[in-house]
Design an enzyme around this catalytic site. Sequence first.
Site, mmCIF file in Angstrom:
data_model
loop_
_atom_site.group_PDB
_atom_site.id
_atom_site.type_symbol
_atom_site.label_atom_id
_atom_site.label_comp_id
_atom_site.label_asym_id
_atom_site.label_seq_id
_atom_site.Cartn_x
_atom_site.Cartn_y
_atom_site.Cartn_z
ATOM 1 N N ASP A 128 -4.091 22.433 58.607
ATOM 2 C CA ASP A 128 -4.090 23.698 59.332
ATOM 3 C C ASP A 128 -2.993 24.605 58.773
ATOM 4 O OD1 ASP A 128 -4.761 25.373 61.821
ATOM 5 O OD2 ASP A 128 -2.599 25.048 61.997
ATOM 6 N N GLY A 129 -3.335 25.842 58.483
ATOM 7 C CA GLY A 129 -2.381 26.747 57.865
ATOM 8 C C GLY A 129 -1.154 27.015 58.704
ATOM 9 N N HIS A 178 -3.673 41.068 46.420
ATOM 10 C CA HIS A 178 -3.443 40.294 45.205
ATOM 11 C C HIS A 178 -2.632 41.057 44.172
ATOM 12 C CE1 HIS A 178 -7.138 37.790 46.483
ATOM 13 N NE2 HIS A 178 -6.021 37.225 46.890
ATOM 14 N N SER A 220 -6.019 33.964 45.985
ATOM 15 C CA SER A 220 -4.575 33.937 45.735
ATOM 16 C C SER A 220 -4.090 32.652 45.052
ATOM 17 C CB SER A 220 -3.801 34.196 47.027
ATOM 18 O OG SER A 220 -4.279 33.424 48.098
ATOM 19 N N GLU A 235 -5.892 24.537 53.109
ATOM 20 C CA GLU A 235 -7.147 25.008 53.690
ATOM 21 C C GLU A 235 -7.749 23.896 54.540
ATOM 22 O OE1 GLU A 235 -9.952 26.942 55.193
ATOM 23 O OE2 GLU A 235 -8.692 28.053 53.769
ATOM 24 N N ASP A 245 -2.437 34.479 55.246
ATOM 25 C CA ASP A 245 -3.643 35.317 55.286
ATOM 26 C C ASP A 245 -4.669 34.669 56.217
ATOM 27 O OD1 ASP A 245 -5.813 36.922 54.726
ATOM 28 O OD2 ASP A 245 -6.157 36.094 52.728
#
Length: 283
Positions: free
Chosen positions: A145-146, A18, A102, A120, A166
């Site tokens: 889905d990321g 971060h 984040s 998310e 991430d």
Amino acid sequence: MNYRHAFHAGNFADVVKHAALARILAHLRDKERGFRVIDTHAGAGLYDLASDEASRTGEWREGIGRLMGAQLSPDLRALVAPYLDAVAASNGGGDLRRYPGSPLIALRLMRPQDRLVACELEPGAATALASNLRHDARARAVAIDGWMALNAYVPPKERRGVVIVDPPYEDKNEFSRLADAVAAAHRKWATGVFLLWYPIKDRAGPDLLAGALRRSRIGKILRAELELPPAAEPSRLRGAGLIIVNPPWRLADELAQLLSELRTVFRPEPGGRAAIDWIACAS
């Protein structure tokens, strides 16, 4: 490895990630034109440090807790000021009770012309994320889905910005999947900044990721890693890394100083490693 945000919120690896994100956003703000932040695995966005998950590990005490209680050099304080300001804003300027992920750190540093897409898929975290972002018109929470988001949301219409990737690293193939996905996204948005975070449990996964990206022909790729001296509990994560595609000018020097001093803040005893190198550097 299953790296669940709620158990590790505010730990040393979060601080590194971060603080680096805050530096990238500070550089993006140097130009008036708006930018887009795309967070592919955003989590809940805000974490209660007194929750069962955070209390069970207590990792935040050795991360953000130590940083906020440390006597920092003027240079380090200047580098982490945007990040610490974002953390303080999530606590109303009072005692440290909550830790922003984040998405909220980005929002604290964004301007009216900037935008955030936070993704998310896990239902509980997705619901919390939508709640935490609902009052800010600059932000949009998407239950997707990321990995799909990484392809779907680039390039943004602003043509400037950063993608934060991430993932939870639930299986051994995640490192190779990350390399392939970022290479594909970069082909669609060659000027975007990509910030990739990964845990260091051994060298196999991180080195596989670095090697695959080196072969991708992406022109500028910076790597930053921090490994702490061994802790009393061997099972705890003690190393984390960042890979930044298209890092802003001066970021390499900033991260070199940042990691070197943070290593001492987190663990003053000898040992550990803070390293910065270029995986690829176009002439």
